[in-house]
Design a protein around this motif. Structure first.
Motif, PDB file in Angstrom:
ATOM      1  N   LEU A   1      28.230  -3.401   6.468  1.00  0.00           N
ATOM      2  CA  LEU A   1      28.625  -2.615   5.308  1.00  0.00           C
ATOM      3  C   LEU A   1      28.792  -3.502   4.083  1.00  0.00           C
ATOM      4  N   LYS A   2      28.435  -2.948   2.924  1.00  0.00           N
ATOM      5  CA  LYS A   2      28.452  -3.740   1.689  1.00  0.00           C
ATOM      6  C   LYS A   2      29.577  -3.352   0.735  1.00  0.00           C
ATOM      7  N   THR A   3      30.061  -2.120   0.811  1.00  0.00           N
ATOM      8  CA  THR A   3      31.080  -1.677  -0.147  1.00  0.00           C
ATOM      9  C   THR A   3      32.312  -1.162   0.583  1.00  0.00           C
ATOM     10  N   LYS A   4      33.390  -1.105  -0.153  1.00  0.00           N
ATOM     11  CA  LYS A   4      34.637  -0.588   0.405  1.00  0.00           C
ATOM     12  C   LYS A   4      34.498   0.894   0.748  1.00  0.00           C
ATOM     13  N   GLY A   5      33.741   1.632  -0.063  1.00  0.00           N
ATOM     14  CA  GLY A   5      33.514   3.053   0.206  1.00  0.00           C
ATOM     15  C   GLY A   5      32.783   3.266   1.519  1.00  0.00           C
ATOM     16  N   GLU A   6      31.720   2.486   1.746  1.00  0.00           N
ATOM     17  CA  GLU A   6      30.993   2.566   3.016  1.00  0.00           C
ATOM     18  C   GLU A   6      31.927   2.238   4.179  1.00  0.00           C
TER      19      GLU A   6
ATOM     20  N   ILE B   1      43.445   0.841  17.764  1.00  0.00           N
ATOM     21  CA  ILE B   1      42.616   0.953  16.571  1.00  0.00           C
ATOM     22  C   ILE B   1      42.977  -0.160  15.584  1.00  0.00           C
ATOM     23  N   CYS B   2      44.246  -0.486  15.492  1.00  0.00           N
ATOM     24  CA  CYS B   2      44.667  -1.505  14.532  1.00  0.00           C
ATOM     25  C   CYS B   2      44.023  -2.857  14.835  1.00  0.00           C
ATOM     26  N   GLN B   3      43.705  -3.155  16.088  1.00  0.00           N
ATOM     27  CA  GLN B   3      43.020  -4.408  16.387  1.00  0.00           C
ATOM     28  C   GLN B   3      41.623  -4.396  15.796  1.00  0.00           C
ATOM     29  N   LEU B   4      40.989  -3.252  15.813  1.00  0.00           N
ATOM     30  CA  LEU B   4      39.681  -3.118  15.197  1.00  0.00           C
ATOM     31  C   LEU B   4      39.791  -3.369  13.697  1.00  0.00           C
ATOM     32  N   ILE B   5      40.816  -2.817  13.102  1.00  0.00           N
ATOM     33  CA  ILE B   5      40.991  -2.956  11.661  1.00  0.00           C
ATOM     34  C   ILE B   5      41.287  -4.405  11.276  1.00  0.00           C
ATOM     35  N   LYS B   6      42.025  -5.134  12.108  1.00  0.00           N
ATOM     36  CA  LYS B   6      42.346  -6.530  11.807  1.00  0.00           C
ATOM     37  C   LYS B   6      41.092  -7.391  11.718  1.00  0.00           C
ATOM     38  N   LEU B   7      39.995  -6.949  12.313  1.00  0.00           N
ATOM     39  CA  LEU B   7      38.752  -7.707  12.282  1.00  0.00           C
ATOM     40  C   LEU B   7      38.011  -7.536  10.956  1.00  0.00           C
ATOM     41  N   THR B   8      38.561  -6.755  10.053  1.00  0.00           N
ATOM     42  CA  THR B   8      37.844  -6.408   8.839  1.00  0.00           C
ATOM     43  C   THR B   8      38.329  -7.207   7.627  1.00  0.00           C
ATOM     44  N   ASP B   9      38.565  -8.469   7.791  1.00  0.00           N
ATOM     45  CA  ASP B   9      39.033  -9.316   6.699  1.00  0.00           C
ATOM     46  C   ASP B   9      38.074  -9.332   5.514  1.00  0.00           C
ATOM     47  N   GLN B  10      36.810  -9.052   5.758  1.00  0.00           N
ATOM     48  CA  GLN B  10      35.808  -9.053   4.702  1.00  0.00           C
ATOM     49  C   GLN B  10      36.246  -8.151   3.548  1.00  0.00           C
ATOM     50  N   PHE B  11      36.900  -7.043   3.865  1.00  0.00           N
ATOM     51  CA  PHE B  11      37.301  -6.099   2.836  1.00  0.00           C
ATOM     52  C   PHE B  11      38.782  -6.215   2.475  1.00  0.00           C
ATOM     53  N   GLN B  12      39.476  -7.148   3.057  1.00  0.00           N
ATOM     54  CA  GLN B  12      40.895  -7.388   2.810  1.00  0.00           C
ATOM     55  C   GLN B  12      41.714  -6.096   2.887  1.00  0.00           C
ATOM     56  N   ILE B  13      41.500  -5.371   3.963  1.00  0.00           N
ATOM     57  CA  ILE B  13      42.251  -4.146   4.200  1.00  0.00           C
ATOM     58  C   ILE B  13      43.150  -4.385   5.394  1.00  0.00           C
TER      59      ILE B  13
ATOM     60  N   THR C   1      34.399   5.130   4.895  1.00  0.00           N
ATOM     61  CA  THR C   1      33.725   6.252   5.553  1.00  0.00           C
ATOM     62  C   THR C   1      33.496   5.937   7.026  1.00  0.00           C
ATOM     63  N   ARG C   2      33.002   4.754   7.307  1.00  0.00           N
ATOM     64  CA  ARG C   2      32.731   4.353   8.688  1.00  0.00           C
ATOM     65  C   ARG C   2      34.038   4.240   9.471  1.00  0.00           C
ATOM     66  N   LEU C   3      35.073   3.721   8.823  1.00  0.00           N
ATOM     67  CA  LEU C   3      36.366   3.573   9.489  1.00  0.00           C
ATOM     68  C   LEU C   3      36.944   4.928   9.858  1.00  0.00           C
ATOM     69  N   ASP C   4      36.856   5.892   8.942  1.00  0.00           N
ATOM     70  CA  ASP C   4      37.343   7.246   9.239  1.00  0.00           C
ATOM     71  C   ASP C   4      36.610   7.828  10.449  1.00  0.00           C
ATOM     72  N   SER C   5      35.309   7.608  10.495  1.00  0.00           N
ATOM     73  CA  SER C   5      34.514   8.089  11.628  1.00  0.00           C
ATOM     74  C   SER C   5      34.954   7.418  12.926  1.00  0.00           C
ATOM     75  N   ALA C   6      35.152   6.109  12.876  1.00  0.00           N
ATOM     76  CA  ALA C   6      35.578   5.359  14.064  1.00  0.00           C
ATOM     77  C   ALA C   6      36.938   5.835  14.551  1.00  0.00           C
TER      78      ALA C   6
ATOM     79  N   LYS D   1      33.916  -2.308  19.746  1.00  0.00           N
ATOM     80  CA  LYS D   1      33.927  -1.189  18.804  1.00  0.00           C
ATOM     81  C   LYS D   1      33.517  -1.657  17.412  1.00  0.00           C
ATOM     82  N   PHE D   2      33.933  -2.838  17.029  1.00  0.00           N
ATOM     83  CA  PHE D   2      33.547  -3.391  15.730  1.00  0.00           C
ATOM     84  C   PHE D   2      32.026  -3.490  15.659  1.00  0.00           C
ATOM     85  N   ALA D   3      31.414  -3.971  16.737  1.00  0.00           N
ATOM     86  CA  ALA D   3      29.947  -4.075  16.786  1.00  0.00           C
ATOM     87  C   ALA D   3      29.312  -2.688  16.867  1.00  0.00           C
ATOM     88  N   GLU D   4      29.876  -1.801  17.672  1.00  0.00           N
ATOM     89  CA  GLU D   4      29.328  -0.450  17.851  1.00  0.00           C
ATOM     90  C   GLU D   4      29.241   0.300  16.526  1.00  0.00           C
ATOM     91  N   PHE D   5      30.265   0.172  15.703  1.00  0.00           N
ATOM     92  CA  PHE D   5      30.291   0.873  14.424  1.00  0.00           C
ATOM     93  C   PHE D   5      29.658   0.057  13.296  1.00  0.00           C
TER      94      PHE D   5
END
Length: 145
Positions: free
Chosen positions: A95-100, A123-135, A103-108, A86-90
Motif C-alpha cells: 500500500l502507498k497511501t494512508k487511505g489505502e 488484531i493489534c499485533q497485526l497493526i503493530k507491524l504497520t510502522d510504515q504509516f505510523q499508526i 480501507t484494507r485495515l477495515d477489511s482485515a 495476516k499482514f502478508a495475506e492482506f
C-alpha cells in the motif's frame, strides 16, 4: 483575596499540607511503578521458567536464550506467526497511501472479527507491524502520528 481571608498561620499550614500531599502522591506513584516493574519481572521469570520446562526455548552454552525443540508450540510464537501471515495475506506492505491502508485495515478487521476470538483478539499485533504509516492501535480507535 485568599491571603486576606486566611491568617498567616492558616496559609502556612495549608501550604505545608499541600506540599506533603504532593510528596505523598509522588511516593505512591513511585511505589506503584516499582510494584509494576516487580510484577513484570516475576511474570517474565515465570514465562522463562515455563518456556524452558516446556522446551519452547533453551539456554545456549553462553547463557543466551535460543529456540527450543517445541518453539512453534509457544503461544507468543503462534500469535506473532498469525499476525505475520495476516499482514502478508492482506498485502499491507504494497500500500502507498494512508487511505489505502485504512480501507484494507477495515477489511482485515472485519474478516478477522468473524473468526474465533483467539485470532481476533490479536488484531493489534497485526497493526503493530504497520510502522510504515505510523499508526498505533489504542483501545477502540487509532492514533495517527
Amino acid at each position: 483575596l485568599i491571603s486576606q481571608m486566611l491568617s498567616d498561620k492558616q496559609m502556612f499550614e495549608a501550604t505545608q499540607f499541600l506540599t506533603v500531599y504532593k510528596q505523598a502522591l509522588k511516593a505512591t506513584e513511585q511505589i506503584a511503578e516499582y510494584r509494576m516493574g516487580l510484577a513484570h519481572y516475576k511474570n517474565s521469570a515465570k514465562d522463562l521458567s515455563e518456556g524452558l520446562d516446556k522446551k519452547y526455548f533453551a539456554l545456549s552454552q553462553n547463557g543466551s536464550v535460543v529456540a527450543g525443540e517445541k518453539m512453534k508450540d509457544f503461544p507468543f510464537y503462534q500469535k506473532a506467526d498469525f499476525a505475520k501471515k495476516k499482514f502478508a495475506e492482506f498485502s499491507f506492505e504494497q500500500l502507498k497511501t494512508k487511505g489505502e491502508f485504512m480501507t484494507r485495515l477495515d477489511s482485515a478487521i472485519s474478516q478477522l472479527g468473524k473468526q474465533d476470538s483467539f485470532h481476533s483478539s490479536y488484531i493489534c499485533q497485526l497493526i503493530k507491524l504497520t510502522d510504515q504509516f505510523q499508526i498505533h492501535y489504542l483501545p477502540n480507535h487509532f492514533q495517527y502520528n
